[in-house]
Motif scaffolding. Structure first.
Motif, short mmCIF file in Angstrom:
data_model
loop_
_atom_site.label_atom_id
_atom_site.label_comp_id
_atom_site.label_asym_id
_atom_site.label_seq_id
_atom_site.Cartn_x
_atom_site.Cartn_y
_atom_site.Cartn_z
N MET A 124 60.80 90.97 124.40
CA MET A 124 59.80 91.82 123.72
C MET A 124 58.44 91.70 124.40
O MET A 124 57.74 92.70 124.57
N ASP A 125 58.06 90.49 124.80
CA ASP A 125 56.79 90.29 125.51
C ASP A 125 56.76 91.09 126.81
O ASP A 125 55.76 91.72 127.14
N ASP A 126 57.89 91.06 127.53
CA ASP A 126 57.99 91.81 128.78
C ASP A 126 57.83 93.30 128.54
O ASP A 126 57.16 94.01 129.30
N THR A 127 58.44 93.80 127.47
CA THR A 127 58.36 95.22 127.13
C THR A 127 56.91 95.62 126.85
O THR A 127 56.42 96.63 127.36
N ARG B 111 65.76 93.15 119.48
CA ARG B 111 66.02 92.58 118.15
C ARG B 111 67.52 92.65 117.85
O ARG B 111 68.14 91.67 117.43
N ARG B 112 68.11 93.83 118.07
CA ARG B 112 69.53 94.04 117.77
C ARG B 112 70.40 93.07 118.58
O ARG B 112 71.30 92.44 118.05
N GLU B 113 70.09 92.94 119.87
CA GLU B 113 70.85 92.02 120.73
C GLU B 113 70.73 90.59 120.22
O GLU B 113 71.71 89.83 120.21
N GLY B 114 69.53 90.19 119.81
CA GLY B 114 69.31 88.83 119.29
C GLY B 114 70.10 88.58 118.02
O GLY B 114 70.73 87.53 117.87
N VAL B 115 70.12 89.56 117.11
CA VAL B 115 70.87 89.43 115.86
C VAL B 115 72.36 89.32 116.16
O VAL B 115 73.07 88.50 115.55
N GLN C 296 71.37 81.19 110.44
CA GLN C 296 71.45 82.54 111.00
C GLN C 296 70.47 83.47 110.28
O GLN C 296 69.70 84.19 110.92
N LYS C 297 70.48 83.43 108.94
CA LYS C 297 69.60 84.31 108.15
C LYS C 297 68.13 83.98 108.42
O LYS C 297 67.30 84.87 108.55
N GLU C 298 67.81 82.69 108.52
CA GLU C 298 66.43 82.29 108.78
C GLU C 298 65.98 82.79 110.16
O GLU C 298 64.88 83.32 110.33
N ALA C 299 66.87 82.65 111.16
CA ALA C 299 66.55 83.09 112.52
C ALA C 299 66.39 84.61 112.56
O ALA C 299 65.51 85.13 113.25
N GLU C 300 67.25 85.33 111.83
CA GLU C 300 67.12 86.79 111.76
C GLU C 300 65.77 87.18 111.17
O GLU C 300 65.12 88.13 111.63
N GLY C 301 65.33 86.43 110.16
CA GLY C 301 64.01 86.68 109.57
C GLY C 301 62.89 86.47 110.58
O GLY C 301 61.93 87.25 110.65
N GLU C 302 63.03 85.40 111.38
CA GLU C 302 62.04 85.12 112.43
C GLU C 302 62.02 86.24 113.47
O GLU C 302 60.95 86.67 113.92
N ILE C 303 63.21 86.69 113.87
CA ILE C 303 63.30 87.79 114.84
C ILE C 303 62.62 89.03 114.29
O ILE C 303 61.89 89.74 115.00
N VAL D 110 58.83 88.72 114.55
CA VAL D 110 58.39 88.93 115.94
C VAL D 110 58.44 90.43 116.27
O VAL D 110 57.51 90.97 116.87
N THR D 111 59.52 91.09 115.83
CA THR D 111 59.68 92.53 116.08
C THR D 111 58.51 93.30 115.45
O THR D 111 57.90 94.14 116.10
#
Length: 189
Positions: free
Chosen positions: A17-20, A136-140, A157-164, A167-168
């Motif tokens: 995302m930073d690169d984008t 985001r989709r790829e990360g999930v 998994q749910k916590e990490a999805e929330g973090e993603i 960031v999104t």
């Protein structure tokens, strides 16, 4: 508490995302908004001994005043080639040379051109947002695969999805900020 694997996936997504966002910011710099900016010539390449080479690598580019870009080639024999490359890039201005320096006077933008640039900036912003959402989709998907493989629990998994998602949202907001700043710059006469 996020596991190392979940943190690794999150870091990878954030990096994409930073690169984008960085790429989008650089792209916006190439828009000609009525003021002289050396990055306008970033997309211009010249044939240098049979190799397409960016103008910035065969000449020094400066801005002597707010409405002029000066290109000083390191080899005088390149002047016609650089002039031709700038014309071919169709940047909206005509280069003039005095045998030593190529000067590119930047004309003021017309109202139609301003609207066109704003539309282009918004379209590029949407493309950048799509790229962020794809990351985001790829990360999930990676998180789901890792969870199914038993590398961490469903709670992680749910916590990490929330973090993603956080960031999104931040990156989408950053893109919107860049677009509105560019729009303001374009509209400033």
């Amino acid at each position: 508490m996020l596991t190392d694997k979940a943190k690794e996936i999150l870091k990878g997504v954030e990096s994409k995302m930073d690169d984008t966002v960085a790429f989008f910011g650089e792209e916006l710099k190439t828009y000609r908004v009525g003021k002289a900016n050396p990055s306008i010539l970033n997309s211009v390449s010249v044939n240098y001994y049979g190799t397409e080479t960016p103008v910035s690598q065969v000449a020094s580019i400066s801005v002597p005043d707010a409405r002029t870009i000066a290109v000083q080639p390191w080899e005088k024999s390149l002047i016609p080639a650089i002039e031709k490359a700038i014309m071919a890039a169709n940047l909206g201005f005509t280069p003039q040379n005095n045998g030593e320096v190529i000067r590119c006077p930047i004309p003021p933008l017309t109202e139609d051109r301003r609207k066109e640039l704003i539309k282009k900036a918004k379209a590029s912003g949407e493309q950048a947002k799509v790229a962020v959402r794809n990351a985001r989709r790829e990360g999930v998907e990676q998180l789901k695969k890792s969870q199914k493989a038993g590398e961490f629990s469903e709670d992680v998994q749910k916590e990490a999805e929330g973090e993603i998602q956080k960031v999104t949202d931040a990156k989408v907001k950053e893109i919107d900020t860049l677009v509105s700043a560019k729009e303001k710059e374009i509209l400033t006469v």
